[in-house]
Write an enzyme that holds these catalytic residues in place. Structure first.
Site, PDB file in Angstrom:
ATOM      1  N   LEU A  12       0.824  -1.209   0.000  1.00 61.26           N
ATOM      2  CA  LEU A  12       0.000   0.000   0.000  1.00 61.26           C
ATOM      3  C   LEU A  12       0.860   1.262   0.000  1.00 61.26           C
ATOM      4  CD1 LEU A  12      -2.687   1.539   0.267  1.00 61.26           C
ATOM      5  CD2 LEU A  12      -2.510   1.233   2.754  1.00 61.26           C
ATOM      6  N   ASP A  34      12.478   2.506  12.674  1.00 60.21           N
ATOM      7  CA  ASP A  34      11.834   1.280  13.148  1.00 60.21           C
ATOM      8  C   ASP A  34      10.794   1.708  14.191  1.00 60.21           C
ATOM      9  OD1 ASP A  34      11.133  -1.087  14.544  1.00 60.21           O
ATOM     10  OD2 ASP A  34      13.014  -2.016  13.902  1.00 60.21           O
ATOM     11  N   ILE A  35       9.518   1.434  13.915  1.00 60.28           N
ATOM     12  CA  ILE A  35       8.470   1.960  14.806  1.00 60.28           C
ATOM     13  C   ILE A  35       8.505   1.313  16.197  1.00 60.28           C
ATOM     14  CG2 ILE A  35       6.939   2.743  12.942  1.00 60.28           C
ATOM     15  CD1 ILE A  35       5.180   0.256  13.480  1.00 60.28           C
ATOM     16  N   ALA A  58       3.528  -2.357   9.172  1.00 63.54           N
ATOM     17  CA  ALA A  58       2.997  -3.456  10.002  1.00 63.54           C
ATOM     18  C   ALA A  58       3.735  -4.739   9.653  1.00 63.54           C
ATOM     19  CB  ALA A  58       1.496  -3.638   9.731  1.00 63.54           C
ATOM     20  N   THR A  60       2.744  -7.971   8.419  1.00 63.45           N
ATOM     21  CA  THR A  60       1.483  -8.376   7.781  1.00 63.45           C
ATOM     22  C   THR A  60       1.420  -9.860   7.414  1.00 63.45           C
ATOM     23  OG1 THR A  60       2.347  -7.777   5.612  1.00 63.45           O
ATOM     24  CG2 THR A  60       1.106  -6.077   6.784  1.00 63.45           C
ATOM     25  N   ASP A 100      -9.760  -6.158   8.423  1.00 64.62           N
ATOM     26  CA  ASP A 100     -10.997  -6.932   8.616  1.00 64.62           C
ATOM     27  C   ASP A 100     -10.768  -8.090   9.588  1.00 64.62           C
ATOM     28  OD1 ASP A 100      -9.234  -7.976   6.653  1.00 64.62           O
ATOM     29  OD2 ASP A 100     -10.810  -9.200   5.750  1.00 64.62           O
ATOM     30  N   TYR A 123      -2.362 -11.984  14.358  1.00 67.19           N
ATOM     31  CA  TYR A 123      -2.317 -10.741  13.565  1.00 67.19           C
ATOM     32  C   TYR A 123      -3.518  -9.861  13.921  1.00 67.19           C
ATOM     33  CZ  TYR A 123      -2.868  -7.792   9.372  1.00 67.19           C
ATOM     34  OH  TYR A 123      -3.065  -6.739   8.505  1.00 67.19           O
ATOM     35  N   LYS A 127      -3.623  -6.112  15.913  1.00 70.04           N
ATOM     36  CA  LYS A 127      -4.205  -4.901  15.311  1.00 70.04           C
ATOM     37  C   LYS A 127      -5.384  -4.399  16.148  1.00 70.04           C
ATOM     38  CE  LYS A 127      -2.980  -3.649  11.436  1.00 70.04           C
ATOM     39  NZ  LYS A 127      -1.866  -2.752  10.989  1.00 70.04           N
TER      40      LYS A 127
HETATM   41  N1  LIG Z   1      -2.175  -6.661   2.709  1.00 67.29           N
HETATM   42  C1  LIG Z   1      -3.463  -6.810   3.058  1.00 67.29           C
HETATM   43  O1  LIG Z   1      -4.212  -7.615   2.459  1.00 67.29           O
HETATM   44  C2  LIG Z   1      -4.030  -5.992   4.191  1.00 67.29           C
HETATM   45  C3  LIG Z   1      -5.364  -6.205   4.574  1.00 67.29           C
HETATM   46  C4  LIG Z   1      -5.901  -5.440   5.603  1.00 67.29           C
HETATM   47  C5  LIG Z   1      -5.130  -4.485   6.238  1.00 67.29           C
HETATM   48  N2  LIG Z   1      -3.836  -4.292   5.852  1.00 67.29           N
HETATM   49  C6  LIG Z   1      -3.031  -3.274   6.552  1.00 67.29           C
HETATM   50  O2  LIG Z   1      -2.626  -2.298   5.608  1.00 67.29           O
HETATM   51  C7  LIG Z   1      -1.328  -1.801   5.944  1.00 67.29           C
HETATM   52  C8  LIG Z   1      -0.413  -1.932   4.749  1.00 67.29           C
HETATM   53  O3  LIG Z   1      -0.276  -3.313   4.431  1.00 67.29           O
HETATM   54  P1  LIG Z   1       0.699  -3.810   3.272  1.00 67.29           P
HETATM   55  O4  LIG Z   1       0.150  -5.089   2.759  1.00 67.29           O
HETATM   56  O5  LIG Z   1       0.989  -2.683   2.353  1.00 67.29           O
HETATM   57  O6  LIG Z   1       2.013  -4.150   4.100  1.00 67.29           O
HETATM   58  P2  LIG Z   1       3.411  -4.749   3.549  1.00 67.29           P
HETATM   59  O7  LIG Z   1       3.436  -4.783   2.077  1.00 67.29           O
HETATM   60  O8  LIG Z   1       3.674  -6.015   4.306  1.00 67.29           O
HETATM   61  O9  LIG Z   1       4.456  -3.639   4.007  1.00 67.29           O
HETATM   62  C9  LIG Z   1       4.762  -3.497   5.359  1.00 67.29           C
HETATM   63  C10 LIG Z   1       5.482  -2.187   5.553  1.00 67.29           C
HETATM   64  O10 LIG Z   1       5.725  -2.058   6.953  1.00 67.29           O
HETATM   65  C11 LIG Z   1       7.080  -1.709   7.137  1.00 67.29           C
HETATM   66  N3  LIG Z   1       7.533  -2.225   8.434  1.00 67.29           N
HETATM   67  C12 LIG Z   1       7.494  -3.498   8.865  1.00 67.29           C
HETATM   68  N4  LIG Z   1       8.028  -3.567  10.105  1.00 67.29           N
HETATM   69  C13 LIG Z   1       8.381  -2.303  10.456  1.00 67.29           C
HETATM   70  C14 LIG Z   1       8.994  -1.728  11.594  1.00 67.29           C
HETATM   71  N5  LIG Z   1       9.331  -2.461  12.662  1.00 67.29           N
HETATM   72  N6  LIG Z   1       9.225  -0.381  11.607  1.00 67.29           N
HETATM   73  C15 LIG Z   1       8.889   0.377  10.531  1.00 67.29           C
HETATM   74  N7  LIG Z   1       8.323  -0.105   9.409  1.00 67.29           N
HETATM   75  C16 LIG Z   1       8.076  -1.444   9.382  1.00 67.29           C
HETATM   76  C17 LIG Z   1       7.832  -2.333   5.967  1.00 67.29           C
HETATM   77  O11 LIG Z   1       9.031  -1.617   5.800  1.00 67.29           O
HETATM   78  P3  LIG Z   1      10.368  -2.273   5.100  1.00 67.29           P
HETATM   79  O12 LIG Z   1       9.893  -2.946   3.842  1.00 67.29           O
HETATM   80  O13 LIG Z   1      11.199  -1.074   4.816  1.00 67.29           O
HETATM   81  O14 LIG Z   1      10.949  -3.220   6.093  1.00 67.29           O
HETATM   82  C18 LIG Z   1       6.831  -2.099   4.830  1.00 67.29           C
HETATM   83  O15 LIG Z   1       6.977  -0.801   4.307  1.00 67.29           O
HETATM   84  C19 LIG Z   1      -0.897  -2.592   7.183  1.00 67.29           C
HETATM   85  O16 LIG Z   1      -1.188  -1.846   8.344  1.00 67.29           O
HETATM   86  C20 LIG Z   1      -1.760  -3.826   7.157  1.00 67.29           C
HETATM   87  O17 LIG Z   1      -1.967  -4.345   8.444  1.00 67.29           O
HETATM   88  C21 LIG Z   1      -3.268  -5.031   4.846  1.00 67.29           C
END
Ligand SMILES: NC(=O)c1ccc[n+]([C@@H]2O[C@H](COP(=O)([O-])OP(=O)(O)OC[C@H]3O[C@@H](n4cnc5c(N)ncnc54)[C@H](OP(=O)(O)O)[C@@H]3O)[C@@H](O)[C@H]2O)c1
Length: 293
Positions: A12, A34-35, A58, A60, A100, A123, A127
Site C-alpha cells: 500500500l 523502526d516503529i 505493520a 502483515t 478486517d 495478527y 491490530k
Molecule cells: N495486505 C493486506 O491484504 C491488508 C489487509 C488489511 C489491512 N492491511 C493493513 O494495511 C497496511 C499496509 O499493508 P501492506 O500489505 O501494504 O504491508 P506490507 O506490504 O507487508 O508492508 C509493510 C510495511 O511495513 C514496514 N515495516 C514493517 N516492520 C516495520 C517496523 N518495525 N518499523 C517500521 N516499518 C516497518 C515495511 O518496511 P520495510 O519494507 O522497509 O521493512 C513495509 O513498508 C498494514 O497496516 C496492514 O496491516 C493489509
C-alpha cells in the site's frame, strides 16, 4: 499539507507514494525509522513535522504472526502506539491502517464500524489491541480498516493465481472465506481524501462487493482468459497456521459518510490487470482480452 508515511516501501505504501501528489509527502522504510523504537520515530518527525501521519507499517504475514507472536505485538501494537504517542507530541493527525481480521467472521452481513472486535488470530489480535490503545492515546485519530489488498507494488493474490496458472494444470482455492478484495490504487485515493477532509474515528474502506477467494480466482482467470482448471476447496483441507474469519466483509457506509464511493472489486481487478501488463515484464499469464491469446 505535510504528510509522513510509515511503511512507504510496502504494497500500500508504495502506491500511496505514487498517487499522493499536490502535498509535501515523505515516505519511510523500516531502515529510516523502526516503529518499535520511539527515539527513531521522533528523530524523523522532528525533521518532517507532518500535519498528517499515515501508519501503513505493520508485520502483515498473517501465518508468520502466529509463530512470532512477540514480534507481531512489538510491531503491530506497541510500534503503532509509539507512533500515536509521537503524533500527539508533534500535534500531527494520525491515520492508522487496520484490518478486517479484527472480526471473527460469525456475521453474515457486512461488518459495521461499531461491531465488537473478536479476532481469531494473532495478527488480528495485535491490530485490534492497537486500535483500542490508539483511540485512547489520540481520540481524534482516524482508524481505517481495509481487506484483501492487491496492487502492483508487492505480492498479492491475483499475481499468485496468474503465476500458478502459468505453471500448473489445476489450482485449488478455498471457497469458504468471504471478503472484499481491495485495489491499493483505489484505497490510496480514499486515504488521501480522508486526510484532506480531516476524517476522525473508525472508517471501513474496501472495493464494493464481496466474494470468496475461489470466486476471486475464477474472475482473475476469466479476465486473463486462462482456461486453467480451478477447483474449490475448504479451509479444513487447506490448513494454515493462522485461522481466518469465514466472513469478513466490511460495510463501506462509514466511507460513504465522507462522500467517498469505491468502484466494484471486479472493475478494480480489470484496472489492476491492465496496469500489471503495462508495468511488469510480459509472461504468458499476462494475457488480457484484446491483447493476445
Ligand atoms: N495486505 C493486506 O491484504 C491488508 C489487509 C488489511 C489491512 N492491511 C493493513 O494495511 C497496511 C499496509 O499493508 P501492506 O500489505 O501494504 O504491508 P506490507 O506490504 O507487508 O508492508 C509493510 C510495511 O511495513 C514496514 N515495516 C514493517 N516492520 C516495520 C517496523 N518495525 N518499523 C517500521 N516499518 C516497518 C515495511 O518496511 P520495510 O519494507 O522497509 O521493512 C513495509 O513498508 C498494514 O497496516 C496492514 O496491516 C493489509
Amino acid at each position: 499539507m505535510r504528510v509522513t508515511i510509515f511503511g512507504a516501501t510496502g504494497l500500500l505504501g508504495k502506491t500511496l507514494m505514487r498517487e499522493w501528489t499536490g502535498d509535501d509527502v515523505s515516505g519511510l522504510a523500516s531502515k529510516d525509522a523502526d516503529i518499535r523504537d520511539p527515539k527513531q520515530i521522533s528523530n524523523v518527525l522532528e525533521g518532517t513535522r507532518p500535519d498528517w501521519i499515515v501508519l501503513a507499517a505493520a508485520y502483515t504475514d498473517v501465518d508468520g504472526c502466529e509463530q512470532n507472536r512477540e514480534h507481531a505485538f512489538d510491531v503491530n501494537c506497541r510500534g503503532a502506539i509509539n507512533v500515536a504517542q509521537a503524533a500527539k507530541h508533534y500535534s500531527s493527525r494520525l491515520l492508522f491502517l487496520s484490518t478486517d481480521y479484527v472480526f471473527d467472521g460469525a456475521k453474515s452481513s457486512p461488518y459495521e464500524t461499531n461491531d465488537p472486535r473478536a479476532p481469531v488470530n494473532v495478527y488480528g489480535r495485535s491490530k485490534a489491541e492497537a486500535e483500542v490503545q490508539i483511540s485512547q492515546v489520540l481520540p481524534e485519530s482516524c482508524i481505517l480498516r481495509t481487506s484483501w489488498l492487491f496492487g502492483i507494488d508487492g505480492k498479492c493474490f491475483p499475481d499468485t493465481i496468474l503465476k500458478l496458472a502459468a505453471s500448473r494444470p489445476a489450482i485449488e482455492v478455498v471457497d469458504d472465506q468471504q471478503g472484499s478484495p481491495t485495489y491499493t490504487a483505489d484505497l490510496a485515493r480514499a486515504i488521501i481524501r480522508l486526510c484532506r477532509t480531516g476524517a476522525k474515528g473508525m472508517v471501513h474502506a474496501t472495493n464494493r462487493g464481496d466474494c470468496s477467494w475461489f470466486e476471486f480466482a475464477r474472475e482473475i482467470l476469466a479476465v486473463a482468459r486462462l482456461t486453467t482448471n480451478l477447483r474449490p476447496t475448504t479451509s479444513e483441507h487447506f490448513v494454515r497456521p493462522a485461522q481466518r474469519p469465514k466472513y469478513s466483509v466490511l460495510s463501506n457506509k462509514s466511507l460513504e459518510k465522507h462522500g467517498i464511493e469505491t468502484p466494484s472489486w471486479q472493475d478494480a481487478l480489470r484496472r489492476y490487470l491492465l496496469q500489471r501488463t503495462s508495468v511488469l515484464p510480459r509472461e504468458p499469464s499476462d494475457a488480457l482480452p484484446g491483447t493476445h491469446g
